[in-house]
Scaffold this active site. Structure first.
Site, PDB file in Angstrom:
ATOM      1  N   GLU A  17      -3.657 -10.411  -1.271  1.00  0.00           N
ATOM      2  CA  GLU A  17      -4.562 -10.485  -0.139  1.00  0.00           C
ATOM      3  C   GLU A  17      -5.762 -10.689  -0.529  1.00  0.00           C
ATOM      4  O   GLU A  17      -6.311 -10.024  -1.566  1.00  0.00           O
ATOM      5  CB  GLU A  17      -4.586  -9.205   0.559  1.00  0.00           C
ATOM      6  CG  GLU A  17      -3.419  -8.800   1.527  1.00  0.00           C
ATOM      7  CD  GLU A  17      -3.436  -7.579   2.087  1.00  0.00           C
ATOM      8  OE1 GLU A  17      -4.676  -6.873   2.372  1.00  0.00           O
ATOM      9  OE2 GLU A  17      -2.505  -6.847   2.150  1.00  0.00           O
ATOM     10  N   GLU A  45       0.738  -1.309   0.013  1.00  0.00           N
ATOM     11  CA  GLU A  45       0.038   0.041   0.048  1.00  0.00           C
ATOM     12  C   GLU A  45       0.925   1.354  -0.010  1.00  0.00           C
ATOM     13  O   GLU A  45       0.693   2.201   0.824  1.00  0.00           O
ATOM     14  CB  GLU A  45      -0.972  -0.037   0.921  1.00  0.00           C
ATOM     15  CG  GLU A  45      -1.819  -1.350   1.156  1.00  0.00           C
ATOM     16  CD  GLU A  45      -3.231  -0.788   0.190  1.00  0.00           C
ATOM     17  OE1 GLU A  45      -3.151  -0.029  -0.475  1.00  0.00           O
ATOM     18  OE2 GLU A  45      -4.065  -1.475   0.214  1.00  0.00           O
TER      19      GLU A  45
HETATM   20  C1  IPT Z   1      -5.448  -4.102   3.215  1.00  0.00           C
HETATM   21  C2  IPT Z   1      -3.931  -3.841   3.829  1.00  0.00           C
HETATM   22  O1  IPT Z   1      -2.902  -3.979   2.880  1.00  0.00           O
HETATM   23  C3  IPT Z   1      -3.896  -4.773   4.644  1.00  0.00           C
HETATM   24  O2  IPT Z   1      -2.527  -4.510   5.629  1.00  0.00           O
HETATM   25  C4  IPT Z   1      -5.256  -4.888   5.767  1.00  0.00           C
HETATM   26  O3  IPT Z   1      -5.289  -3.665   6.186  1.00  0.00           O
HETATM   27  C5  IPT Z   1      -6.268  -5.324   4.957  1.00  0.00           C
HETATM   28  O4  IPT Z   1      -6.249  -4.508   3.855  1.00  0.00           O
HETATM   29  C6  IPT Z   1      -7.594  -5.235   5.725  1.00  0.00           C
HETATM   30  O5  IPT Z   1      -7.615  -5.805   7.101  1.00  0.00           O
HETATM   31  S1  IPT Z   1      -5.702  -2.462   2.371  1.00  0.00           S
HETATM   32  C7  IPT Z   1      -7.360  -2.360   2.055  1.00  0.00           C
HETATM   33  C8  IPT Z   1      -8.105  -1.233   2.468  1.00  0.00           C
HETATM   34  C9  IPT Z   1      -7.908  -2.618   0.945  1.00  0.00           C
END
Ligand code: IPT
Length: 976
Positions: free
Chosen positions: A493, A417
């Protein structure tokens, strides 16, 4: 004494006085751990420092002591919390965004200890002071002399202390600042905590020793040859006895080897030696490539069944023991996880040793995230600002240099990010130059111009499918688009495991397996990052954002793991294990065969043993072994049923289920022989004999009706069943919203629609329209709706009793009134029964909870559990515990008397010692208050879970639509 120069705290410089980064291999050189109790003082900020604390003569006798390594905010949180409390924020910076400035309220830990230089410490060579991780900026003194300062919390830093050490006692002093310019590069979604949180040591570097090595160990799958070249910082000898290698470092040797893979983690012991130092190495031969847009290792496409792992422990925060690291990996391996993204920073280095040893594909991620700039159009984003170039490159170099000898690390990730930017581009270029043998990954660089894999997060299934076909929307410019379209894809993710969920895992996995371009994904995230607390009377609970009085926080967004904070697997992990099982077992009752399809990328099934089991109405009537030949990776085999299985199958006369299990044939480093890896089950269609016999007529009595042993009140509500007091059953459409119902990024959440004044599913009222008692039974017609709402449901309850069977049947017909333009949380009935009926047994899906889109792991069987075990302890209480496809359920009291619920053919079953309203009202598990009754939900269906707390919602096929529905449930009792 003059004030020390404190400008380094807000300086963009990554540090001063530091040694060049290196892999710092373990060796036979002298080393002294400086872990243990240090003197500690917490200053409020730079205005409050202890002048001269670094001087050997300074008297710190009045100071507290604090363990190194540890997080200072994790001390005595149920007591006085002498060093402040943790704060949880996700994307927003926890301080005003004014780079590189940080607040004056900058908690600063002053650490001091003395140590005795061992008498036999070598007199020649150099001695380094090594910090594995200090959050976030620090300065170091030895015997009062400042060695330098550093930033980059989750990266190592070394200082040369040689010229300032004295024989005998020495003093080391460290000043650690919670906030620094470096904090702008560390905006990860986690607790913001501080301290010397990883080990500290004094390491000797002998003259003529080996400061650094870089083992290049490739594997050529076409020839079966490994090529080894070990670069060393000094001319040295390399030996690999098992391979007959004895050569000079720098030389290239090619020999036949067994390759390293995450499934077959073959390591060779090697030694790099000079006259003065001996460095043992563990070498794994493997080659990582992108070919034809596909991610390959050793020439074979790989499928990443991954998790994102933060380093977290509910008691010690970011400081982990070696046992905890091993435990994480054992749990992962036992649940078929084969890949870890070290979100969002390099882990404790010992974790990677374990990954090499146990077998894990690793994306090693740099300690870099600038997410908070997102809110301001990424203006001044450090990842794209040349002023921060050195700081960014420094972090990349420190990660790559430290971790370059790990076979498990297949990709370097630039960070998380950070959007895209010139500094990321420079980091990528540097990494590729320094280490051409690994791929470069960057999260949130959608153009993917300088990376080797196309990576995104939380992509919905339909978009993923287009990506799989290489039919995604084009990116900004044609050249970039062409490059990107030729890249393999990973979901770095997906499937946000927050609270109850995620749903839709199996649907993702199907796409991963269908499209060669997709190399798999990493569930967000491995562990709930809760903090263990205890109530005054000793009950344990887990804290999340806001529980420490933080003004800015993101609540329970931090408890979104596949394992709970105490590392017990959540049902989501059990589901994930089944979804990603590397062996698929098909059972065909028509031609009486079993198909074993080996989904491993490398390993054959020789390490597995197969067993079968035949169930008749949920009871095993026969079981045995299944002889299956070893199946090569990617291949499948069909074997006939054994005679014993066929015989048992033919003999069964109830509902038949055939199961086949693949278990470890021998002990592995991470699980014992017999551990189950995969299973298949087929359930044969079955129709129970129809309920027959004459029907009893209801009798009007004072205050209501009686039907057999059932007593109803004047409004037709069941009050007593065969002498047992019950309340209900009544139509229930409500569930305590799960996080995925509750959170909608920028939209209206489902929970908001459910609770809306015009819907009110959380506050339904039941109005009796009419009661008919005739010779068919008792019929109660009702209209169910909420105050203020026009939409509603007609619910008709038809009770019949056949004395011969002793079962009271309830037939429910539900018809929506008005326009229901949203899915329902659940559709079923709820009733209350006495609390003492605590012993639960059921024949249905289990053993864990299952919902419409997370039910792959539910297998048909008979299960037993006390009511407490029927609850899933999500850190923020929410709907949980529903067992799927339940044929019958039984609640028994200590005398053995029982209540029975029968399906026609089945229902979803939930039992709790509190109401749905109580579940919803509690914000932590210890706030759940047991009542004197149990609340039972018998549902025709429930809405799926989805992943809307971060990602797509419930797929259409798992949504529960409001439409005319009819279902039947039988009620009976057993005497004790
Ligand atoms: C994404 C982040 O990379 C991760 O660190 C964590 O925050 C996750 O989301 C959610 O728990 S960012 C998200 C706003 C797409």
């Amino acid at each position: 004494m003059s004030r020390t120069d404190m400008t380094y705290v807000e300086s963009l410089s990554p540090g001063s006085g530091r040694c060049a980064p290196r892999s710092a291999p373990a060796s036979d050189a002298a080393a002294l751990s400086l872990d243990g109790e240090w003197r500690f003082n917490l200053a409020a900020g730079l205005h409050d420092l202890t002048e001269g604390f670094e001087a050997p003569a300074f008297d710190a006798g009045g100071w507290d002591t604090l363990a190194v390594p540890s997080i200072w905010q994790m001390h005595d949180l149920d007591g006085e919390a002498p060093y402040g409390r943790p704060q949880y924020v996700n994307i927003h910076y926890p301080f005003p965004v004014d780079p590189p400035r940080v607040p004056d309220a900058n908690p600063t830990g002053e650490y001091r200890r003395t140590f005795t230089l061992p008498a036999d410490w070598p007199a020649t060579g150099r001695t380094l002071l090594r910090f594995e991780g200090v959050d976030s900026a620090f300065a170091v003194w030895v015997n009062g002399v400042r060695l330098g300062d550093g930033k980059g919390s989750r990266l190592p830093t070394e200082f040369d202390a040689t010229d300032h050490l004295v024989p005998g006692e020495n003093t080391v002093a460290v000043r650690v600042h919670q906030w620094s310019a470096g904090s702008y590069l560390e905006d990860q979604d986690t607790w913001r905590v501080s301290g010397i949180f990883r080990p500290v040591s004094l390491v000797h570097r002998p003259a003529g020793g080996i400061d650094d090595v870089f083992a290049h160990a490739d594997y050529d799958h076409a020839t079966g040859l490994g090529t080894l070249r070990v670069e060393a910082s000094a001319d040295a000898r390399l030996t690999v006895p098992e391979l007959g290698i004895d050569t000079a470092t720098g030389a290239t040797v090619t020999v036949p080897v067994e390759p390293w893979t995450a499934e077959t983690p073959r390591l060779y012991d090697a030694v790099v030696a000079t006259d003065s130092e001996r460095v043992p190495l563990r070498i794994g031969f493997r080659t990582v490539t992108v070919e034809g847009g596909v991610l390959k290792v050793n020439g074979t496409p790989i499928l990443l069944r991954g998790v994102n792992r933060h380093e977290w422990d509910p008691d010690t925060g970011r400081t982990l023991t070696l046992e905890t690291m091993r435990r994480d990996l054992e749990l992962m391996k036992r649940h078929n996880v084969n890949a870890v993204r070290t979100s969002h920073y390099p882990p404790d280095r010992r974790f990677l040793d374990l990954c090499d040893e146990l077998g894990m594909w690793v994306i090693d991620e740099c300690d870099l995230e600038t997410h908070g700039f997102y809110f301001y159009g990424w203006r001044n984003n450090p990842a794209d600002d040349p002023q921060w170039r050195e700081a960014c490159l420094d972090r990349m170099a420190r990660m790559v240099e430290r971790d370059k000898n790990h076979a498990s690390v297949v990709m370097w990730s630039l960070g998380n990010e950070c959007k895209a930017g010139v500094n990321l581009e420079a980091m990528a270029a540097w990494a590729k130059r320094r280490d051409p043998g690994r791929l470069v990954h960057s999260e949130s660089d959608y153009d993917s111009g300088y990376v080797d894999v196309y990576s995104m997060m939380y992509v919905p299934h339909d978009e993923l499918e287009r990506i799989g076909r290489r039919e995604e929307e084009p990116t900004s410019d044609p050249a970039l688009d062409e490059h990107r379209r030729g890249l393999p894809f990973i979901l770095c993710e997906y499937a946000h495991a927050m609270g109850n969920g995620p749903g839709g895992l199996a649907d993702y996995q199907r796409l991963f397996e269908q499209h060669e371009r997709i190399a798999g994904g990493f569930v967000w995230e491995w562990i709930d990052q809760g903090i263990r607390r205890r109530t005054g009377d000793g009950r344990e609970w887990f804290a999340y954002g806001g529980d420490f009085g933080e003004t800015l926080h993101d609540a329970n967004f931090i408890t979104d793991g596949l394992v709970f904070s105490d590392r017990t697997p959540s049902p989501a992990l059990v589901e994930y294990k089944k979804v990603i099982e590397p062996v698929r077992i098909g059972i065909d009752p028509a031609d009486r065969t079993i198909t074993v399809a080996n989904g491993h990328d490398f390993a054959d099934t020789g390490h597995l043993r197969f067993t079968w089991r035949m169930d008749d109405d949920g009871a095993a009537i026969a079981q045995g072994d299944l002889e299956a030949p070893a199946v090569a990776a990617g291949a499948s085999v069909q074997v006939p049923w054994t005679e014993a299985l066929a015989k048992a199958f033919d003999a069964a006369n109830g509902e038949r289920a055939v199961s086949v299990h693949a278990v470890l044939a021998r002990d592995a480093a991470w699980a014992e022989a017999g551990h189950e890896i995969a299973w298949g089950q087929v359930v044969l269609p079955y129709t129970a004999a129809p309920v027959v016999g004459p029907v009893a007529s209801p009798v009007a009595v004072a205050g209501g009706y009686r039907l057999g042993g059932a007593e109803f009140d004047a409004l037709g509500r069941l009050r007593v069943l065969d002498g047992v007091e019950v309340a209900g059953p009544q139509l229930d459409l409500w569930r305590a919203p799960v996080d995925n119902d509750r959170i909608a990024w920028g939209g209206t959440s489902l929970a908001e629609r459910w609770r809306h004044r015009n819907a009110g599913l959380d506050r339904l009222e039941h109005k009796v329209l009419g009661i008919t008692a005739d010779d068919r039974g008792l019929t109660v017609a009702t209209r169910v709706g909420a105050a203020g709402a026009e939409i509603g449901m007609l619910a008709e309850y038809e009770w019949t009793y056949r004395p011969e069977s002793g079962v009271l049947w309830l037939h429910v017909a539900v018809n929506p009134l008005g326009e229901w333009d949203f899915p329902l949380p659940r559709l079923g009935v709820r009733l209350a029964v006495p609390r003492e009926y605590d012993a639960v047994a059921w024949f249905g899906g289990g053993p864990e909870e299952a919902y419409a889109d997370s039910r792959t792991a539910a297998r048909l069987g008979r299960y037993e559990a006390p009511v407490a075990r029927m609850q899933t302890p999500y850190a923020l209480p929410q709907e949980n515990g529903s067992r799927t496809d339940v044929r019958w359920a039984r609640l028994a009291n200590p005398d053995g008397a029982a209540l029975r619920f029968l399906g026609a053919p089945h229902f979803a079953f939930t039992v709790r010692p509190w109401t749905t309203e109580g579940l919803e009202a509690a914000t932590h598990t210890h706030e759940l208050v047991e009542r004197d009754r149990l609340y039972v939900n018998l549902d025709a269906a429930l809405h799926g879970l989805g992943s809307a707390s971060c990602g797509p919602g419930v797929l259409p096929q798992y949504q529960l639509r409001a439409e005319p529905t009819a279902f039947s449930i039988g009620f009976g009792t057993e005497r004790g």
